[in-house]
Every structure is written in C-alpha cells, then in structure tokens.
Motif scaffolding. Structure first.
Motif, PDB file in Angstrom:
ATOM      1  N   SER A  61       0.642  -1.246   0.044  1.00 45.68           N
ATOM      2  CA  SER A  61       0.128   0.170   0.030  1.00 45.68           C
ATOM      3  C   SER A  61       0.294   1.383  -0.055  1.00 45.68           C
ATOM      4  N   GLN A  62       0.720   2.424  -0.649  1.00 46.37           N
ATOM      5  CA  GLN A  62       0.760   3.805   0.048  1.00 46.37           C
ATOM      6  C   GLN A  62       0.475   4.580   1.586  1.00 46.37           C
ATOM      7  N   CYS A  63       1.515   5.152   1.818  1.00 47.03           N
ATOM      8  CA  CYS A  63       1.830   5.564   2.331  1.00 47.03           C
ATOM      9  C   CYS A  63       0.709   7.108   3.018  1.00 47.03           C
ATOM     10  N   GLU A  64      -0.498   6.377   2.921  1.00 44.39           N
ATOM     11  CA  GLU A  64      -1.380   7.729   2.761  1.00 44.39           C
ATOM     12  C   GLU A  64      -3.100   7.400   3.693  1.00 44.39           C
ATOM     13  N   ASN A  65      -3.579   8.351   3.702  1.00 40.19           N
ATOM     14  CA  ASN A  65      -5.088   8.048   3.921  1.00 40.19           C
ATOM     15  C   ASN A  65      -5.150   7.129   5.198  1.00 40.19           C
TER      16      ASN A  65
ATOM     17  N   PHE B 185      -0.483  -0.485  -7.213  1.00 41.76           N
ATOM     18  CA  PHE B 185      -2.163  -1.060  -7.063  1.00 41.76           C
ATOM     19  C   PHE B 185      -2.529   0.351  -6.113  1.00 41.76           C
ATOM     20  N   SER B 186      -3.622   0.611  -5.606  1.00 44.90           N
ATOM     21  CA  SER B 186      -4.375   1.163  -5.306  1.00 44.90           C
ATOM     22  C   SER B 186      -4.966  -0.195  -4.204  1.00 44.90           C
ATOM     23  N   PRO B 187      -5.132   0.452  -2.607  1.00 42.96           N
ATOM     24  CA  PRO B 187      -5.614  -1.104  -2.017  1.00 42.96           C
ATOM     25  C   PRO B 187      -7.481  -1.244  -2.176  1.00 42.96           C
ATOM     26  N   TYR B 188      -7.707  -0.333  -3.103  1.00 46.03           N
ATOM     27  CA  TYR B 188      -9.284   0.094  -3.198  1.00 46.03           C
ATOM     28  C   TYR B 188      -9.355  -0.544  -5.006  1.00 46.03           C
TER      29      TYR B 188
ATOM     30  N   HIS C  89      -3.090  12.025  -0.493  1.00 44.83           N
ATOM     31  CA  HIS C  89      -1.354  11.551  -1.701  1.00 44.83           C
ATOM     32  C   HIS C  89      -1.032  12.976  -1.088  1.00 44.83           C
ATOM     33  N   PHE C  90      -1.406  14.107  -1.588  1.00 45.85           N
ATOM     34  CA  PHE C  90      -1.368  15.083  -1.841  1.00 45.85           C
ATOM     35  C   PHE C  90      -2.660  16.392  -1.000  1.00 45.85           C
TER      36      PHE C  90
END
Length: 304
Positions: free
Chosen positions: A109-113, A192-195, A252-253
């Motif tokens: 995943s990404q470091c966001e939300n 890929f987004s987890p969603y 993310h931004f």
C-alpha cells in the motif's frame, strides 16, 4: 444454541499441508481456538479437539476469464498436433505472434489515508488487499527471428524461427514454471491501490505513468506521464468531507490545513469549491515524498 462465529485468515501452512496457522483481523497469530470460545465450555479442556470451518474465499481460486498467454499461428492448432503447441515446437508450426501475462498477488500500500506503511509486518495484509488478489503485473511479447522466403505471397512467410512457451508445466512437481528466454516485457504495473485502481505503470524503457484517485478512490483526479506516483500530485479543493476539514488526514497530496485559508463554495474556477486566502494568509505544503520506499528523504515546499 448456535456457537459464536469468528473470522480468521490463513497465515501459513506446514510442509506436508496437514496443518495451518491462523491470524485475526489485526494480524495477531491465533495460538488456540479456545480463546475465541468456538467450542462449548465443557469441551474446551479436551486436547486435541475438532471444530468446524467454513471457507469464505481462497486466494488460489480459478480466474477462468483471465488470460495467461496466447499465440497466433497460420494453422489449426487442434489439427495434427499430438501435444499442446506450448510444449512442442516444430519448424512448420507457423507461429506469427505470441504474448504472455505475469500475475502477482503482492501489492504494498501507499503511505497515505491511514493505510499501512509498505512492508509493515504486524498487520493483516489480506485485510488491506496487500496480499490475496491476483492481478496482471507484466505483459510479455516473444522476440524471434522470422523465416524468409522467395515466395512473393507474404502471407506464407514471416513465421517464428524459434519458440519456447513462457509457462511450462512441470509434471514432476505438478506446478507451472516460467521460462523467460526470448521473452521481453512490454509494460508493467508497479502500484495498485488497495481499493483496486491502478496507480502507476512503466513501459519497457522504464518510463513511468501515474494516476491519482479521489472521492474515496472511485474517480481519477489527475494523471501524469513520465512521472512516478510519488512525484505527482493534485488538489482541487473539491474532495474534502466535513470530518477532514476538522481533522485532515495525510492524503497523497493536499494543500489545505486548518488555519491556512478556507475552503468555500462561494467562488470557484473549474469546480464547485476553491481555497480563499485573505490578506496576510498563506498556504504551505511540506511533505517527505520518498520516505516509504527507503530512499533518501526529499522535501517539497510550495507557497501560494
């Protein structure tokens, strides 16, 4: 009286495939099922004991609509061949094109939300869709010389001189193995987004493209070419809920922060909202961009 039900995830299994280890939704390993009271109290002291499981979904499920590989040839592949064309090649096979797709089920995943930090281990990776969802990762094309002919009828020439299948079935081990000889990848999905949305990909020249999704990851709000996902960002001040206005989370931004301007719907340029800056106010954006990937920190500051 019905017994209480608890949901678990299979974390691992032993070498003989006769035992499994389980974890709960928080990623904690389950040492015994008795702590969840899956058995009547009168049976909880019996060892060993049996319990009932219901399999909800397997990660090794069939994906019958997904293509693994394909070939195009100028002959009927079902006529005159004793074995699969992918396991035997002859000079008169008349293959003109071949492609293959590689799949992956590990998508950090990404470091966001509020998502887990990539490669974090004390979580349930299946709950965040980091593991367990097989998606196309790389697309391959076969490169080979082609036969030439003095025949002026071009449809009867240009066939592959060599061919080896990308996937080969190992009958001894009963598994499919990959043979990448003479195969080159044309594109690769790198994030890929987890969603479920594709966030980043790259071509054979390692040129990246990225997309940023908003509105609960349902719609793309920005796309960028020749850019990685952590090198691009967009904020149109449209996708803010009431909760985020009071307690904004790490997106993310995002440029908006409480006390630095106000989001209003009284005036806007292209959407329905805008950021109002009164005399003496400013907006500052400061974010460590590449920290999640383990590279050196880079900071970006924007004043408006």
């Amino acid at each position: 009286m019905a017994q209480p039900q608890t949901r678990f995830w299979v974390k691992d299994y032993n070498a003989t495939h006769t035992g499994i280890s389980l974890m709960d939704a928080n990623g904690n390993e389950v040492s015994t099922l008795q702590q969840f009271q899956l058995l009547p109290l009168s049976q909880q002291n019996l060892q060993p004991y049996d319990t009932n499981f219901r399999l909800i979904r397997s990660i090794n499920r069939n994906m019958q609509m997904a293509s693994m590989a394909s070939i195009t040839l100028m002959k009927n592949p079902l006529q005159g061949y004793a074995t699969n064309i992918y396991s035997s090649f002859t000079a008169n096979t008349n293959i003109v094109n071949a492609s293959a797709i590689d799949y992956n089920d590990f998508w950090p995943s990404q470091c966001e939300n509020g998502l887990p930090v990539p490669l974090e281990t004390d979580i349930n990776a299946y709950l965040y869709n980091i593991l367990g969802n097989w998606k196309a990762s790389k697309s391959y094309a076969y490169l080979s010389g082609r036969n030439g002919s003095v025949n002026t009828v071009t449809r009867k020439s240009g066939y592959f001189k060599t061919f080896n299948p990308f996937y080969v079935y190992n009958e001894t081990d009963g598994v499919w193995v990959k043979d990448s000889l003479n195969w080159t990848y044309a594109s690769q999905v790198t994030k890929f987004s987890p969603y479920g949305a594709e966030l980043e990909n790259r071509d054979a020249l390692h040129r990246h493209s990225a997309a940023q999704y908003g509105y609960d990851y349902k719609l793309p709000v920005a796309v960028a070419s020749n850019s990685r996902y952590d090198e691009m960002g967009f904020d149109g001040f449209e996708d803010y809920s009431v909760e985020e206005l009071l307690l904004p989370q790490k997106r993310h931004f995002n440029l908006y922060k409480p006390g630095q301007g106000n989001i209003t719907s009284n005036a806007a340029h292209t959407g329905k909202k805008s950021l109002v800056l009164y005399p003496g106010q400013y907006v500052q954006f400061l974010r460590t961009i590449v920290k999640c990937s383990g590279e050196s920190d880079r900071k970006l500051t924007i004043y408006n």
